[in-house]
Write an enzyme that holds these catalytic residues in place. Structure first.
Site: not given
Ligand code: MN9
Length: 290
Positions: A46-47, A135, A163, A165, A187, A189-190, A206
């Site tokens: 996605s990123t 994913y 993975k 998220t 997935g 990061d926060e 990301s």
């Molecule tokens: O890979 C990422 N998701 C997307 C997982 O980019 C859509 C996350 O790293 C988020 O970007 C990140 C910020 O919400 O946690």
């Protein structure tokens, strides 16, 4: 095969001003992160703006990453596409480059049934011998794979992990408890520390592109039982992610890399362009990071 249980940046895709993949910048990002000690890279997800890239561009991206990595760490290739044929084509290409694993989002948009989703995944793993990481990203894909669905894949040895998220840590905990030998990635990061507490083996994210060292530290502190210290770093990271959410996560991340001197350009349209005011906010982030 390389070990997968660590910090794995979900690589962003740099574009030149003409809108082509900037291979030099991509190599620089890969090298910077290998030097920081990441466990590997998640390429073409996605990123990486996967769904805004052509099939040929997705191949070019992976070829460039594989060359720069040169077997120094793991590479997971996201080969997911709404078209099963395209996903198979990308999976075969990834296999020919000797990636450590492939990964795929479930086919989306058409509200496919779980049987159709199973058909998609099995058609891919039947065509290649490289292992698959599911994913699961309900917020973006619109498809929720619950622990029962995931279990239908993980009982097959060709599916080596997930993975995840999602903030559904109960499900994450169930996957890990039922399939202890599979690798489960956090997935969002926060919520990395929360994911570790629920049983995640590592993370794919990301924001690791530009602050992998923070997540490497959180994981180490967690493993040493220093939860308070790990929480402090997670909170600092979340202050930064708060700013990214305000300006737009992926355009903001690219701008951070631009400000760090890597030529990442802008996201493809219809992603927004960062304004002067937003750039100032991101400059403050970069100044704090270096
Ligand atoms: O890979 C990422 N998701 C997307 C997982 O980019 C859509 C996350 O790293 C988020 O970007 C990140 C910020 O919400 O946690």
């Amino acid at each position: 095969m390389h070990k997968l249980n660590g910090i794995i940046p979900a690589l962003l895709t740099p574009f030149t001003t003409e809108g082509n993949i900037n291979k030099k910048a991509l190599r620089q990002l890969v090298r910077m992160n290998i030097n920081k000690g990441v466990a590997g890279f998640y390429c073409g997800g996605s990123t990486a703006e996967a769904f805004l890239l052509s099939t040929d561009e997705r191949k070019e991206l992976l070829e460039t990453v594989m060359e720069e990595v040169n077997n120094e760490c793991a590479v997971i290739a996201h080969i997911g596409a709404i078209s099963q044929d395209t996903a198979i084509e990308l999976a075969k290409h990834a296999e020919s480059l000797n990636v450590d694993a492939i990964s795929s989002i479930p086919p989306f948009y058409y509200n496919f049934s779980f049987n159709e989703i199973k058909e998609y995944y099995y058609s891919i793993v039947n065509e290649v011998s490289v292992p698959m990481i599911i994913y699961n990203f309900p917020d973006f894909s619109g498809v929720t794979l619950n622990s029962e669905n995931i279990g239908e894949f993980l009982c097959d040895k060709r599916f080596i992990g997930v993975k995840h998220t999602s903030s559904d840590f109960y499900s994450l905990n169930r996957f890990k408890t039922m399939y202890a030998d599979k690798v489960i990635f956090n997935g969002y990061d926060e919520m990395f520390l929360s994911g570790l507490a629920a049983g995640a083996d590592g993370g794919i994210g990301s924001t690791y592109n530009f602050m992998a060292e923070k997540f490497i530290a959180i994981k180490k502190l967690f493993e040493e039982g220093k939860i308070k210290e790990a929480q402090e770093i997670q909170t600092k990271v979340n202050d930064i992610i708060g700013i990214l959410k305000k300006v737009g996560v992926m355009p903001g991340e690219k701008e951070i890399l631009n400000l760090m001197g890597l030529n990442f350009g802008q996201c493809r349209k219809p992603f927004k362009t960062i304004s002067e005011e937003e750039r100032e906010l991101l400059k403050a982030v970069v100044n704090e990071l270096v």
